[in-house]
Design a protein around this motif. Structure first.
Motif, mmCIF file in Angstrom:
data_model
loop_
_atom_site.group_PDB
_atom_site.id
_atom_site.type_symbol
_atom_site.label_atom_id
_atom_site.label_comp_id
_atom_site.label_asym_id
_atom_site.label_seq_id
_atom_site.Cartn_x
_atom_site.Cartn_y
_atom_site.Cartn_z
ATOM 1 N N SER A 192 44.151 45.317 47.023
ATOM 2 C CA SER A 192 44.500 46.441 46.369
ATOM 3 C C SER A 192 43.273 47.156 45.897
ATOM 4 O O SER A 192 42.191 46.432 45.577
ATOM 5 N N GLY A 212 42.759 48.582 43.179
ATOM 6 C CA GLY A 212 43.080 48.688 41.768
ATOM 7 C C GLY A 212 42.426 47.225 41.225
ATOM 8 O O GLY A 212 42.344 46.409 42.087
ATOM 9 N N GLY A 213 42.653 47.000 39.814
ATOM 10 C CA GLY A 213 42.116 46.033 39.347
ATOM 11 C C GLY A 213 42.932 44.693 39.203
ATOM 12 O O GLY A 213 42.287 43.557 38.838
ATOM 13 N N PHE A 214 44.209 44.700 39.743
ATOM 14 C CA PHE A 214 44.969 43.422 39.726
ATOM 15 C C PHE A 214 45.215 42.752 40.897
ATOM 16 O O PHE A 214 45.871 41.675 41.041
ATOM 17 N N GLY A 215 44.904 43.409 42.073
ATOM 18 C CA GLY A 215 45.016 42.859 43.273
ATOM 19 C C GLY A 215 46.373 42.338 43.696
ATOM 20 O O GLY A 215 46.542 41.124 44.270
ATOM 21 N N THR A 216 47.303 43.152 43.590
ATOM 22 C CA THR A 216 48.549 43.027 43.992
ATOM 23 C C THR A 216 49.558 41.822 43.235
ATOM 24 O O THR A 216 50.464 41.426 43.765
ATOM 25 N N HIS A 262 44.265 37.273 44.627
ATOM 26 C CA HIS A 262 44.514 38.642 44.206
ATOM 27 C C HIS A 262 43.236 39.518 44.604
ATOM 28 O O HIS A 262 42.500 39.402 43.801
ATOM 29 N N SER A 301 41.252 42.247 44.131
ATOM 30 C CA SER A 301 41.155 43.787 43.529
ATOM 31 C C SER A 301 39.883 44.357 44.032
ATOM 32 O O SER A 301 38.739 43.957 44.583
ATOM 33 N N ARG A 302 39.958 45.956 43.795
ATOM 34 C CA ARG A 302 38.723 46.661 44.082
ATOM 35 C C ARG A 302 38.527 46.320 45.647
ATOM 36 O O ARG A 302 37.078 46.217 45.999
#
Length: 196
Positions: free
Chosen positions: A116, A118-122, A147, A149-150
């Motif tokens: 993803s 975002g910062g939490f990677g699904t 996960h 992220s970014r």
């Protein structure tokens, strides 16, 4: 040869999760093949269509791929802190008819990963999948979580991984899951079972 079937839970042509799945093909260990499957032509589940026409051809084709594999790799996007509807819809179709669930999913090793921006990677999506996989009788692999992220900075415009740290994490993830799949196959044969 161990065959793992990989499914991206996104329909978008430029999907970061599809890029993650494609990158996985080159990183699986020797003796393992990653068979990329698609959910693109699976319609929305409709019990009337099932009753009137049976399973859509795209569902039958995906079922055949999964049955001929020894493990299942789900690459999940995260929408609104949960699982993507298109992938859940595909799983819902695959679970029809109910008496076919054990043949398709029962005892089958499964791993989940995702990317993803975002910062939490699904992380939330991966956790949300666990009750679904449990209800289908699958055996989740809880080894090294992945996960990503970014993810917009992890891939280039061609969908190739440019972050070497993530590439190495993906390689370790795939090798760990492949070992898990092989150990489950050994357990099945040692127990006198036929496996999935």
């Amino acid at each position: 040869m161990v065959n793992i079937v990989g499914i991206s839970g996104s329909l978008r042509s430029g999907s970061l999760n599809t890029a993650l799945l494609k990158a996985s093909s080159a990183l699986v260990p020797s003796g393992v093949r990653l068979d990329l499957a698609s959910i693109k032509n699976i319609p929305l589940y409709d019990g009337d269509i099932e009753e009137r026409e049976g399973l859509p051809s795209a569902v039958k084709s995906l079922k055949s791929q999964i049955v001929h594999g020894q493990g299942l790799l789900l690459v999940t996007p995260e929408y609104n802190n949960s699982i993507p509807g298109v992938l859940k819809n595909a799983i819902d179709w695959l679970s029809r008819p109910p008496d076919d669930v054990a043949r398709l999913f029962g005892g089958r090793p499964v791993a989940i990963m995702g990317a993803s921006t975002g910062g939490f990677g699904t992380l939330s999506a991966q956790n949300a999948w666990l009750p679904v996989l449990k209800s289908l009788g699958m055996i989740p692999w809880f080894g090294k979580a992945l996960h990503v992220s970014r993810a917009g900075k992890v891939f280039n415009e061609k969908g190739e991984i440019v972050d070497e740290k993530v590439r190495e994490q993906l390689r370790r993830f795939l090798h760990g899951f492949a070992d898990f799949v092989q150990s489950q196959r050994f357990s099945d044969s040692a127990a006198g079972g036929t496996g999935p």
